[in-house]
Design a protein around this motif. Structure first.
Motif, PDB file in Angstrom:
ATOM      1  N   GLY A 180       3.032 -20.289  -7.682  1.00 35.97           N
ATOM      2  CA  GLY A 180       4.432 -20.665  -7.594  1.00 35.97           C
ATOM      3  C   GLY A 180       5.392 -19.491  -7.600  1.00 35.97           C
ATOM      4  N   SER A 181       4.865 -18.270  -7.450  1.00 32.36           N
ATOM      5  CA  SER A 181       5.729 -17.082  -7.484  1.00 32.36           C
ATOM      6  C   SER A 181       6.399 -16.817  -6.139  1.00 32.36           C
ATOM      7  N   GLY A 182       5.948 -17.508  -5.092  1.00 34.58           N
ATOM      8  CA  GLY A 182       6.580 -17.333  -3.782  1.00 34.58           C
ATOM      9  C   GLY A 182       5.950 -16.249  -2.942  1.00 34.58           C
ATOM     10  N   LYS A 183       4.621 -16.162  -2.990  1.00 33.12           N
ATOM     11  CA  LYS A 183       3.935 -15.146  -2.189  1.00 33.12           C
ATOM     12  C   LYS A 183       4.110 -15.400  -0.693  1.00 33.12           C
ATOM     13  N   THR A 184       4.156 -16.677  -0.293  1.00 33.23           N
ATOM     14  CA  THR A 184       4.270 -17.008   1.127  1.00 33.23           C
ATOM     15  C   THR A 184       5.546 -16.445   1.736  1.00 33.23           C
ATOM     16  N   GLU A 185       6.653 -16.484   1.003  1.00 40.42           N
ATOM     17  CA  GLU A 185       7.912 -15.942   1.509  1.00 40.42           C
ATOM     18  C   GLU A 185       7.794 -14.440   1.765  1.00 40.42           C
ATOM     19  N   ILE A 186       7.044 -13.758   0.901  1.00 41.27           N
ATOM     20  CA  ILE A 186       6.817 -12.323   1.091  1.00 41.27           C
ATOM     21  C   ILE A 186       5.963 -12.097   2.336  1.00 41.27           C
ATOM     22  N   TYR A 187       4.940 -12.936   2.522  1.00 40.79           N
ATOM     23  CA  TYR A 187       4.113 -12.836   3.724  1.00 40.79           C
ATOM     24  C   TYR A 187       4.980 -12.975   4.974  1.00 40.79           C
ATOM     25  N   ILE A 188       5.868 -13.971   4.971  1.00 43.34           N
ATOM     26  CA  ILE A 188       6.719 -14.231   6.139  1.00 43.34           C
ATOM     27  C   ILE A 188       7.588 -13.015   6.454  1.00 43.34           C
TER      28      ILE A 188
END
Length: 220
Positions: free
Chosen positions: A31-39
């Protein structure tokens, strides 16, 4: 979207890590938001004219993430997995070779597509055992193949996980990989409480109810 302060710090640390290392490990809590960093990383790589490979461990996960990524990357995005028919896989293969797809989301077999100018590989949930092809041959681990593939293309690799594999974490702790930690959940929400129940002891004490501990039944 805008990255939070913690996400942006992790993003900057990844970029800094890539200056010295070819592989970085992002250890971020659930839930830390790794996907947003990937994007954000994918957007930068595509803007530089590089191809990007985003590896996922399960076919079931591609549907959720692809819907989200399609809204952002549109026709640049291609999907590749073993459930496709032979004709569908050939079409994706040709599209990658011809440069139609600059960004591929797929499972482990995606590492064998004919990339021309690969610049970034992201391996999400890198600890998952489904990245390892056990049967039939050829037997390989997609994470390790991806790192070799990136080396051939002079590309960067980002490994992401809340619970990294022992191998990757060891490489990071011994300074072979860059290590970035994201310990704050997006929106600063709290992690759920975890309570360990000794079901073996509870069974011995006859405190189990139909296979469930008394604690669990009480909570329900």
């Amino acid at each position: 979207f805008a990255l939070s302060v913690a996400q942006n710090q992790a993003f900057q640390e990844i970029l800094k890590g890539f200056e010295e290392k070819d592989v970085a490990l992002l250890k971020g809590v659930t839930g830390s938001g790794k996907t947003e960093i990937y994007i954000k990383l994918i957007q930068e790589a595509l803007a530089n004219g590089d191809q990007v490979l985003y590896l996922l461990p399960e076919i079931a996960l591609t549907t959720q993430i692809v819907i989200r990524l399609k809204k952002i990357f549109g026709d640049q995005l291609g999907i590749y997995h073993s459930k496709f028919s032979d004709n569908e896989r050939v079409e994706v293969w040709k599209s990658v070779a011809e440069g139609k797809y600059q960004f591929i989301v797929g499972v482990r077999s995606s590492v064998y597509l004919p990339y021309k100018n690969l610049g970034l590989i992201i391996i999400d949930e890198e600890h998952e055992q489904s990245f390892k092809q056990a049967d039939p041959a050829p037997r390989y681990h997609a994470r390790d193949v991806a790192i070799v593939l990136a080396n051939m293309h002079h590309a960067k690799v980002l490994l992401g996980s809340a619970t990294p594999s022992f191998e990757s974490y060891y490489q990071a702790k011994t300074d072979k990989y860059a290590l970035i930690e994201l310990n704050e959940r997006f929106g600063k929400t709290q992690l759920p409480e975890v309570r360990l129940i000794d079901t073996k002891y509870a069974t011995k004490m006859k405190q189990m109810k139909g296979g469930f501990s008394v604690d669990l039944v009480t909570m329900l």
